[in-house]
Every structure is written in C-alpha cells, then in structure tokens.
Scaffold this active site. Structure first.
Site, short mmCIF file in Angstrom:
data_model
loop_
_atom_site.label_atom_id
_atom_site.label_comp_id
_atom_site.label_asym_id
_atom_site.label_seq_id
_atom_site.Cartn_x
_atom_site.Cartn_y
_atom_site.Cartn_z
N TYR A 261 18.48 -29.22 57.61
CA TYR A 261 17.24 -29.10 58.41
C TYR A 261 17.30 -27.90 59.35
O TYR A 261 18.31 -27.26 59.50
CB TYR A 261 16.84 -30.40 59.09
CG TYR A 261 17.76 -31.10 60.06
CD1 TYR A 261 18.82 -30.49 60.69
CD2 TYR A 261 17.51 -32.45 60.36
CE1 TYR A 261 19.61 -31.18 61.59
CE2 TYR A 261 18.30 -33.15 61.25
CZ TYR A 261 19.35 -32.50 61.87
OH TYR A 261 20.11 -33.20 62.76
N GLU A 262 16.15 -27.63 59.95
CA GLU A 262 15.97 -26.47 60.84
C GLU A 262 16.29 -25.16 60.09
O GLU A 262 16.83 -24.22 60.66
CB GLU A 262 16.86 -26.64 62.08
CG GLU A 262 16.43 -25.81 63.28
CD GLU A 262 14.97 -26.03 63.68
OE1 GLU A 262 14.54 -27.21 63.73
OE2 GLU A 262 14.26 -25.05 63.89
#
Lengths: 590, 590
Positions: A438-439
C-alpha cells in the site's frame, strides 16, 4: 503474547548523536525543542506504546474488526479505550502546528514516536497514520472555514480522517477514478461511487469521521486532471460545529485480510440514497496534486511500519532464542538455549542490524522534511526537500521489504512454534506483508526513485548526497570504522557506476528503467543506510553512550558492513547484466 | 481460486533431456520404465492434481480440519472423496516395490508426481507424504509379520501413516524424547507420553492409522541411543488383519496454524488409559537410526513443497498480471495489463527461473537416490549415495526458502488484492512458511551440508560433483550457453575458495561452522542448480522441444545466470568476511 520494549536508547542515540538533533532544533520553528524535551517525549511515548498498545495487539488480531448488522463497524476489545488515551496524550497532534492545537514538534521526533506506535500495534496505529495524512492535506489546502470546522478536531483526535482514493478499477493508476461529484448549486457537491481498501473507513472510536474523497466533477477532463478532492464527513457538521444528520456514505463490507485484522479495511459506498454531501477542498481538478503534498509523510510512515515490525519481530525472536532450550552447550554439556548456535545468532543479527540501519535512514529522511519546511534560506530549503524526495521512496521500499524478511526470520527462529498462531510470531509476518503494497507498491517506489528522483534530476540530489557521504568517509579516523569506511567507499564506487548506467540507458528508455528500478533502489538504500551506520559506528567507537549500548551498536554496524552491505554488489551485478545482454535490451521477458 | 496447470512439459524436458531418464531407466530394477510410460504417468498425475486436488485447496484452507467433541478429527469437505480417488489410482505406492503392491517406479518419477500433489494442494499432499515416510521406515526395518500386517495396507493407501517424533521439550534435539515404552512380557509394549506437531495424527479418511512412535524403554541409556521405534496403530489389528479395539491414543487438540489449515496437526496423547499397545520395530535403541533411513526421502519431499508452492504462486501471479489492467500501453495508449511493466516481469521471471532451477535440482537429487539403490557396482552405488546425501539438504533448504520468497512475490504481483484472503495468493505464503521449519529447520540442513556432507568428507563428494560440472562447462559450445558456461565457471572458482575456507576453518571450529553454514549452503545450491540450468540451456538451444517451450526455457536460464546466480558471489563475500574480521572469530554476536 510478546512484550514490547521501546528502543528509546537507539532513538536517543540516532537523534542526538547521528542525525544531529541540533540541525533540527536550531530551526527557529523548534526553538523550544530541547534535548530534555525530546527524551521526555520518547520515554512517555514508549510507556504508552508498551503498556497500552502492545497488550492488545494479539487480542486485536484474533478478534478483528467486525461489521455489525446496522452497517457500523465495531473495533476489537480495548480499542476504543486505547484510542481515548491516545487522544488524551495529545499524540495525534505531535507534529501539527501549535496554532492549530498540535504540539508543534519536529517530524523527526514524530517519526520516532510513530515507529513505536507501529511496533506495539500496527493495526491500531494505522488509524492515527491515516488521520495524519488527512490533517496534512486539509492543513495545506483547506479553506479557513474547513480548518476551523474539521482540522482542529482531527489534530486533537476527536475525529479521525480517512483517505478515499482506490476504486476496483483504479489502484496504482488513479487516473481511472470514476466516483462522481455533482455540484448542487449551494456550494456543496453530491458524491456517488464506491471506494475500496479504506483504512478505518468506519469504526466506533469517535463520534465523527472525516472522509477525504477523490471524485470527478461533471465535464471534467479525462485522466488525473479531472479529479478533485472533497471532504465527506460521516455526519454532517453544522457551521457551528454541531454534529447533525448521517451523511449518505455506508460501509458495505470489510475485507478479510492476511493481517492487520483489527484495522477495518472498508468498502465504502457513497450516494446510495442520492448522493453524499461533499465539500470541495481547494480548486476543482487539483485533487491528485493535493494528495501528492501528503505523499512524502505517508510514505515515510509506511516505511516506518517496516522498521517497526522488524523491531518487534526481533525482540520476540531474541526472547525466544534466549529461553528455548534445545541441544547442549559444547563446553559444559548442559542444556543450552538456542541462541548459543551461530546460525541462530546470524538470523538475529540480520534482523537487528538491518532494523537499526533502516531506522537510521527513516529518521534521517524525517529530519530532511523538517529542514525542508523550516530552513530560512530558500536554496537550503530546496536542497533539503530534494534530499527528502530522494530518500523517501527508499525508506518506503527498503524498510517494508525488510519488514517482511525480518518477520519471516522471526518465525524461523521460533522453529515449529513460529508456525503456531498462539506464539504471535506469525502475526508479525501477516501484518508486515501489506506494507510493501500500500501507499504505492514497492515497484512504484523504485520507479519513482530511478525516474523522478535520479534520472530526471540527472542525479543532482544523489550526487550531493554522495559528496556528503564521501566527506564522512574522509573524516573517519579510528580503527574499526576506518575499515568500514573503506568498504563503504567501494560500495559508493559501484553505486556511481550503476548510476552512470541508469542515466545513460534510462533517460530515453522507459522499459529499461522499469527493469532496473528495483535493484537500483535497493543498491542505493543499502549504501545510504551504510553511510548512517558508518556515522553511528564512528560515534559509538568514541563514547558518551553506555558500554552495553556501545558494544551492541558496534556489532550491529560491523555486521552491516560484513554481511549486509555486500548485497549492494549483487544488485550492481544485476544492473550491469540487464544492459549487457542483448536479449533484455530488445525483448520483453514475457 | 486459481487453476493449477501441471508443468508436465518441464518435467518431461528435465527427465528426458536434462537429468537423463536413460541413466535411471537402464537400471535393471526399472527395465519396464519406458519413456512412454513416464509420459503417461505424468499426464495422469497432472490430470488428477488439477481436476481433483486443486479445486479443494482453497476451500480446505477456509474450512480447515476440525477436532470433534468425540475426540476424532473431521477433514475438510471433499478430502475423504479425494483421498479415496488417490488410493484408487494407486498413487501412494508409486515408488514402492511391486512385490509389496507398489508400482515399482523410480523415485525420480515419484518426485515429479509428488511435486504436482504439493502444488495442487499442499495440505492434502502432506498425508501421503507422511505415509510414504512411514512406509519407508517400516519397509526397511519392519519384521515380516509387520510388513504383511501394515505395510501392504499403507502402500495401497488403505491405512495412512504418521511420524511421532516431536515432544514439547524435544524438537530439533530428539535426544530429549521422554515418551516411555514398557515391555508387557507378551512381546508388546505399553506406550505413554505426549507427542506434538503430528501431521494427520488423526483424520476420517481411512479406517485405521499406523502411528510410528519414538519412545524410551525403561533402563535405556540417556540420549539418542536409548530411543526405540514402535508401531502404535489407532485400532489394534489382529494377526489376521482384522481391525479390533481402539488403542489408547487420543488426539487432544489440533494446532491453530498460520497455514496448511486443512492438514490436521495433532497433539497426540498416548496411554491416558494405562498405555497404548506398541510393537517394537527392529531392535531396541535403534529408533533414531531407523528414522535416519527415511530422512533423505522426507527432506527431498519437503524441498519439493518449496518448488511446488513456487510453481503454484507463479502460475497465479502470471494469470493475474496478464489480466489486471492498470495504466496504459506506452505505444497505443490503451488500457494495458500490468505484465507490460518491466518491474512486474522481473518479479515473474524471478519466480519462474528460480522455480525451474530448484525443480531441476530436486529431480537430479531424486535420480541419485534411484542410482544409489539400484546400480550394480558397489562403488558407483556409494558414489551416487554420497551425491544424494550431499544434495538433499540443499534441495530442502534452498527450495523451501525460495517457496517463501516466491509466494511472497506472488502476493506482491497482486498488489492490494494479494493481501485479501479471497484471492488465494496469501494462502500460498501462509502454506509455504512451514517448509523451511519442519523436517529439520533450514539452519539444520545447512549445518548438515557444511558439516557431515562437506567438512567431514573433506569435500570428496563435492569435489566429484564439481569435476562433473567442469566437464559440462568444457563441453558447451553454442553461443548463449557458452557465455553462461563462463559465468558458471567463475561461480565455481568462488565456490572452490569458499570450500577451502570451510575446510580450513571449520574442521576444528564448530562455532565457525555454524556461522558459515547458511551462506555456504546457499552458495552451493545456486552453483549446482546453475549447472543444471546450463545443461538445460545447452539442450534447449539445440532442438527437440517445441518452439514456445524452448524460447521460455532459454529466457529462464538466461535470467538465472544474469540475475540470480550472482547471489552466489554475495554469499561468498559473507563467508570471506566472517573469517577475516577478528570480532567474529573470537566473540559470539550475543
């Protein structure tokens, strides 16, 4: 269940002696950030992390967050109470401006504290992490009214924030966002659409939740320039700040995930009853640009999750290795703990040394953000920003890859018990596995590094950093560190060669850039954190730290140069071989 | 859920063209093993794996095995039916002697088939894997009566077998076994004690289960020489083979594990009602030695789990990467699948190339076992056995480490979806994580390699293998393979240097051996599988295989030499640095 011992002495050592608190504390913005204050905050945060957050980490994993029949989410036992204490401590606002109700402390210190939240309880810490992102976006781009209405309550922790970016067809490629925002004529918008992977998209810890939502206005151009950013509160807030009617946003399901079970990952549906009321942030069409302003902090924070889970897994493995008796001491013939075995020590040293190196890198990057925000000289500020921009994709990718590797090693040290969920070692691996994704996936981080940060810049920022690294090498005079300095110097020569290949071959060849990105980013991360380990080694071989800390730090550093840094040469060979083989130049591998 | 496509063409290529089926099929024992028969068996096994075992892999993970209130274990839906079909096919006895009801086929072929069971459904395949171990131990050391009564029913699959070694205090160190076996005077023993981590320790797929149990007789000497091996059937079997009364062994709990949920991992209690009836295998005090006779096959089988899960994870990641659209094709501007990205291709190639290399190594080791059992010349048999002994710890350790890495890469290729359990990618990682631990941790494999297999042997078996590898290098003439041969030659030079360090430094220094074990074993595994990849490359650049297979194989091999084999240099550096730094020579790291 394992205890968590906050690594306060390493934070203190790094902040005071390696990163140099003075460079940050000398900034006018932080005139009140004394060394004593820093130490007091670290102690206090460590206490909260170990006594409040760590004890509910395992139970939270078992219980998870649940979607109730009424469409609301119930967090795991103890979550609500821990969150209330978190707010009481004012921790959400640690790096937020004092004028808005924050503590106004450096990001450097906030980062150290955040690592402890993540290490003690990653599933819990995701909530403040996401709120911090929302605070930053709103702080930078919100109107005065929006700041008064939402920002102060988010900084106090009274309300939490979420980031609503992803849709089923729009993950890494946000240009594909389809959610719609239609102006109503009264200045508000009606928001419709479905968002997925929304961390703490619903929960029962606060009275209200401030959703920041990416959506497309009618007639907006296709692609990223048609996307705007909206505030969509869970409950409508009156101009005077009273909580009113429920907004038209519902949690339709929670994901069943590999890890971070206690962190509710929601599918949110906007506008099932005709449209959720949304308030535009800034200007139309600038939503994605606004998101980018919070990207460095968010990526730094995720990188720290990797460091944090490494630390936690290391502590638990060390404890187990010290207590598990199996086999005999070759000298005495007595039952001996498994830590006497050289191979177990190797695993533990891999974990410890890489964790300390990644921590140093993340804190150094955090300090660059403080300098970039607060230095007085424009040029110096720009340089610090360029250095932060350069380092943060490395912090994110390298640390989170290490988080997975180290959590996996932690399982291995436990032997068969590591595979049994009751032990808790496996939870760290399950939790750690999301951070490389993620990110911005680690592949995207590596591309950001090799592309935007090195190739486009013609290695300007990297060259400045390497010059600083060379200066350190030249300054090192004492014995063990001198040898390490030589090792690092050779590694920098190789990094220089890889960089030359990258600049020459990737400037006009996107495909080659994609192929080289991952090994190049890893090579750079190893070298730069090696530099910080050299600085640590140099300081630790002098004095001013306790004997036991000094001895342990020197072993970590030595291990890094002997056993971990040589991976950089492996990466250099990968890079060289990609470009020397005809096959790879001309043909995709699939 | 993901489909499983049996990699039959790679098995065929390796068996026929790389390992050389002729070397095995020429053995008198296998005079009927024709190439056509081999192909037919591979096809048939592949069909069973993909159509029967693969479809219940994910549901089995979700449902798991359950301990019922009556103390019996219920396997997941479809398990019992699949097991019945497995027996009908005669698969349990594939490599067992025809005289005892088996198919009498080479271990080489059995290994290929077993990889497909593990890839399609690792939790299911553990049952036949453990039964195979019990068959081997009983076949080698059981009395005529025991063979008649138990062995044939295990070879047919009518009854399954278990291995009862571990106790809470006796894991890697089996000298600590405390379970007791007291002679009753009628030739049987009363067994008491608790065993943990017993794979398929209870289940509902067969009428009886044959537990093989390590226990200590009264007055037996302390340590490993006091341990004997017993048959403890779940139900007592009359001399005529009728199933009688329930024996005094109960499943008291099932472990809650990270993965392989559908494989019941039991805590078995023996003798709660006074003592379970046990029958001694062979002689008292030789239990552990008997266990060692099955160790090579068992470790090979676990190594294959690593290959298998890598293959399965690769297939699923490839499928996802081909279908998931995100971003645009730089040429056409159309929505493009993520497989167009160089970084995604790198991840997929890492998975594919390492899987193929590890498969080649495992099959080559399996062929050595066939030669060691069946060659006519004593010396040649001993040489083959020495080579099998040398390779099998590498197969076990390297392949299972790869299994974890590749399953983790598989998750990464899926992005956010990889973290969601419904996708199934995370299951592979959870399942894969046990393989580096059980059947001797990978640290123990590395120690076995560096100690018993190399140092004690003064690198005799390794030297013979390296001579064969050098001969291959000298024989390679065609273009691409010629370059790879040069790369391998350099890697062998480095392996020679590491080996010299190992022989010189470890012969009288156990601690140094422990510290060097893991990188040395990995360096050797990379070089030896590199040799098999060179042979594969050499054959594939000629012809006799389909164009598409040939092109893919050449890419896998090329990638191995360019991108994976260089890790061996990294390992060599780790080894060199361990011995050159004073700190490591004299001081433990903790």
């Amino acid at each position: 269940m394992s205890d968590f011992t906050p690594p306060v002495s390493d934070f203190r050592f790094l902040i005071h002696n390696v990163i140099g608190l003075d460079t940050v504390a000398d900034l006018p913005a932080f005139s009140e950030t004394s060394p004593d204050l820093v130490d007091a905050i670290l102690e206090e945060a460590g206490k909260f992390a170990s006594s409040v957050l760590a004890p509910i980490n395992r139970t939270g994993d078992q219980e998870g967050a649940r979607l109730l029949e009424d469409g609301t989410v119930r967090t795991a036992s103890g979550w609500k109470e821990a969150y209330a204490q978190f707010c009481e401590g004012g921790w959400q606002g640690i790096s937020a401006p004092e004028a808005e109700g924050g503590m106004g402390l450096p990001i450097l210190l906030g980062a150290a504290v955040a690592e402890m939240w993540q290490a003690s309880n990653m599933a819990f810490a995701l909530c403040p992490m996401l709120t911090a992102g929302a605070i930053e976006a709103l702080g930078a781009h919100g109107s005065e009214d929006q700041r008064v209405l939402y920002l102060s309550r988010m900084i106090s922790g009274e309300w939490t924030g979420t980031m609503n970016l992803t849709e089923p067809q729009a993950g890494s490629d946000l240009s594909k966002v389809r959610s719609m925002a239609v102006p109503t004529g009264d200045g508000t918008y009606k928001i419709t659409g479905q968002k997925i992977f929304i961390t703490y998209g619903d929960h029962d810890m606060t009275e209200n939740i401030v959703h920041l939502v990416l959506a497309r206005t009618p007639d907006a151009p296709a692609g990223v320039k048609g996307i705007s950013l909206f505030i969509v509160p869970k409950f409508i807030v009156s101009d005077s700040g009273e909580i009113g009617a429920r907004n038209d946003v519902t949690c339709v399901s929670l994901e069943h995930k590999l890890g971070i079970h206690a962190s509710p990952t929601a599918v949110l549906s906007f506008g099932d009853q005709g449209g959720a009321t949304g308030y535009l942030i800034g200007e139309e069409g600038k939503g994605l640009a606004y998101m980018f302003t919070m990207m460095n902090n968010a990526r730094l924070a995720v990188g720290q999750q990797g460091v944090a889970i490494s630390e936690r897994a290391y502590q638990q493995a060390l404890e187990y290795a010290r207590n598990r008796k199996q086999g005999r001491d070759p000298q005495t013939g007595d039952d001996a703990p498994i830590i006497i075995h050289g191979d177990v020590q190797r695993m533990l040293m891999r974990m410890r040394s890489s964790t300390e190196a990644a921590r140093a890198l993340s804190l150094y990057a955090a300090a660059q953000l403080d300098l970039a925000h607060h230095l007085e000289d424009d040029k110096a500020r720009a340089n610090a920003q360029a250095r932060a921009d350069l380092l943060i994709p490395l912090v994110k990718a390298w640390s989170t890859d290490l988080g997975v590797d180290n959590a996996s090693l932690g399982v291995q040290v436990h032997g068969g018990m590591g595979f049994i969920e009751e032990t808790g070692a496996a939870q760290h691996l399950r939790d750690a596995r999301i951070a490389p994704i993620y990110e911005g996936t680690n592949g995207i981080q590596a591309l950001d590094f090799i592309g935007r940060k090195v190739t486009r810049d013609k290695a300007g920022a990297l060259g400045a950093l390497i010059a600083d690294m060379r200066a350190t090498i030249a300054d090192v005079t004492n014995g063990d560190a001198k040898q390490a300095a030589g090792t690092l110097s050779n590694a920098l020569d190789e990094l220089g060669k890889s960089t030359a290949i990258v600049i020459e071959r990737c400037s006009a060849d996107d495909r080659m850039m994609q192929v080289l990105a991952t090994p190049y980013a890893r090579q750079a991360a190893l070298c730069i954190s090696g530099w910080l380990m050299l600085r640590a080694m140099s300081v630790a071989s002098q004095n001013g730290v306790s004997d036991s800390f000094q001895a342990a730090k020197l072993k970590s550093c030595q291990f890094f140069f002997d056993q971990l840094l040589p991976e950089a040469t492996f990466m250099a060979t990968q890079i060289k071989n990609c470009t020397s083989i005809e096959l790879h130049e001309t043909q995709p591998l699939f």
